[in-house]
Structure formats: structure tokens, C-alpha cells
Motif scaffolding. Structure first.
Motif, short mmCIF file in Angstrom:
data_model
loop_
_atom_site.label_atom_id
_atom_site.label_comp_id
_atom_site.label_asym_id
_atom_site.label_seq_id
_atom_site.Cartn_x
_atom_site.Cartn_y
_atom_site.Cartn_z
N UNK A 36 0.87 -1.22 0.10
CA UNK A 36 -0.13 -0.13 -0.06
C UNK A 36 0.78 1.36 0.02
N UNK A 38 0.48 5.36 1.01
CA UNK A 38 -0.25 6.37 1.64
C UNK A 38 0.41 7.69 1.51
N UNK A 44 -5.25 4.84 2.33
CA UNK A 44 -4.37 3.73 2.00
C UNK A 44 -4.71 3.35 0.52
N UNK A 88 4.24 7.24 2.18
CA UNK A 88 4.71 6.14 2.97
C UNK A 88 4.16 4.81 2.43
N UNK A 90 3.58 0.81 2.85
CA UNK A 90 3.32 -0.23 3.89
C UNK A 90 3.02 -1.68 3.26
N UNK A 109 6.31 0.27 8.01
CA UNK A 109 6.23 1.11 6.74
C UNK A 109 7.60 1.77 6.51
N UNK A 111 8.98 5.38 4.97
CA UNK A 111 9.04 6.72 4.53
C UNK A 111 9.75 6.90 3.18
#
Lengths: 115, 112
Positions: A36, A38, A44, A88, A90, A109, A111
Motif C-alpha cells: 500500500x 499512503x 491507503x 509512506x 506499507x 512502513x 517513508x
């Protein structure tokens, strides 16, 4: 018990550089795996979904690709990053038990900042 | 098609007051439903899950949710908010293809 590892935690990459984010799951077999993204202040967005080795569905057209070289390893890649790839990321896994979908478990996660 | 809709993008409460985060679902069969919490720059943590057993589900940190088929709802509640509850909350289900479907998220603010 099952655990999920995602790395690196943070990454700063220049535009046009390649990307490789890795996710591994321990303590289970044949998991469903997800990537995912974000964006800041957003929900998401499902990028990739895999039900088995070599079985990957891409949810949105984009600059990214995913691979699953082993049962519990899921890799997110790009050949040339764009500024819009910042966000971000995931990784998650889930399993089916008795025909019902179980809860998903998420990594901590990554970044990614593209500069 | 299966989906979830979170009715509020932002909820603000005072510490010690009740919390209500709303989620409606759309499904052609009895769905699995989940609530997750996300603190800034962190992964998602499961709060609770409904998988066709008891309709009132108790989760961690004093949260609970009730599955109401007649209202197609799965609202998240907590009797008394704590400052540490400030976070983003997601209502989640699966579609028929087995993919996780997320609501848009609700940001919970807790005022002292």
C-alpha cells in the motif's frame, strides 16, 4: 508467532534513481501479501496484491512494480523514481482460515522521499 | 461490491468523553470487518475484528464495535477518550477477490 519485517524505515532518493523495498513474513506459509501507499493526509491506496509466488496483481497504473521471488518475500521496485512516488509505503499479509478472511498484519512502513 | 464508508474525516472530542467513529459497509454477504488504528509514521494496528460471531466485538484499549446488519453499520466506540487515542482510524473489509478494502480514514483529535 507470525511477524512481518519491512525495510528500510526511511529512504531519501533522487529523482530517476531505482528503488527496492523489501518485506518478509515469518511464521506462516502461503500468505496473501500487499503493498500500500499512503500519501500525506490521505487514505491507503492498494498498489499490489499477491496470493502466491509469481502471482501478482497491479491495482493502479504507475511507475512501480512488485515481485514475489519466495513465498514470504515481497519486493516493491522502480527503475526510475518520480517526485510523485514520495509517500509512506506499507507492506501487509493476511491468511485464509476456514474460508473466512483473517485480519491483516502490517509492517512498520517505509517513508520514501524523492528529491 | 464490498466496500466501507467512514462517515467522518475528522472527529474531535475532549478527554474523558465518549468516542464514536462511524463506518457503514456494503456487502452482498456477511462480511469480515475490522478497525485499525495508525499513529503518525507508524504501521497499522488491529483494534478489533468481526467475523460473523458475536455482533458486539471488544477490542484493545477499551474500544468496541457493534455489527448491525439492519443498519449495515460497524461503528467504533469508546466510553472515555484518552489523549493517547489521538490517531487515524480505518474501517476495513475484504472484497470478493480477497483484497483488503479500506475506508477513507477518520482522524481522531482529543482535547485536554
Amino acid at each position: 508467532s507470525q511477524t512481518i519485517h519491512q525495510w528500510p524505515a526511511t529512504l531519501v532518493q533522487p529523482v530517476g534513481s531505482p528503488l527496492s523495498l523489501e518485506c518478509t513474513v515469518e511464521g506462516t506459509s502461503n500468505p496473501n501479501l500487499y503493498w500500500y501507499r499512503q500519501a500525506a493526509g490521505r487514505g491507503l491506496q492498494l498498489l499490489f496484491y499477491s496470493v502466491g509466488i509469481g502471482q501478482i496483481s497491479s491495482e493502479v497504473p504507475q511507475n512501480l512494480s512488485a515481485s514475489r521471488p519466495q513465498d514470504r518475500q515481497f519486493i516493491l521496485s522502480s527503475k526510475k523514481l518520480l517526485l510523485s512516488d514520495s509517500g509512506f509505503y506499507l507492506c501487509a499479509w493476511s491468511a485464509k482460515r476456514g474460508g473466512r478472511d483473517t485480519e491483516a498484519f502490517f509492517g512498520q512502513g517505509t517513508r520514501l522521499t524523492v528529491v | 461490491a464490498q466496500s466501507v464508508t467512514q462517515l467522518d474525516s475528522h472527529v474531535s472530542v475532549s478527554e474523558g468523553t465518549p468516542v464514536l467513529l462511524r463506518c457503514n459497509y456494503s456487502s452482498s454477504y456477511s462480511p469480515s470487518l475490522f478497525w485499525y488504528v495508525q499513529h503518525p509514521n507508524k504501521g497499522l494496528q488491529l483494534l478489533l475484528k468481526y467475523t460473523s460471531a458475536a455482533t458486539l466485538v471488544k477490542g484493545i484499549n477499551g474500544f468496541e464495535a457493534e455489527f448491525k446488519k439492519s443498519e449495515t453499520s460497524f461503528h467504533l466506540t469508546k466510553p472515555s477518550a484518552h489523549m493517547s487515542d489521538a490517531a487515524e482510524y480505518f474501517c476495513v473489509t475484504y472484497n470478493q477477490g480477497g483484497k483488503l478494502i479500506f475506508g477513507q480514514g477518520t482522524e481522531l483529535s482529543v482535547k485536554p
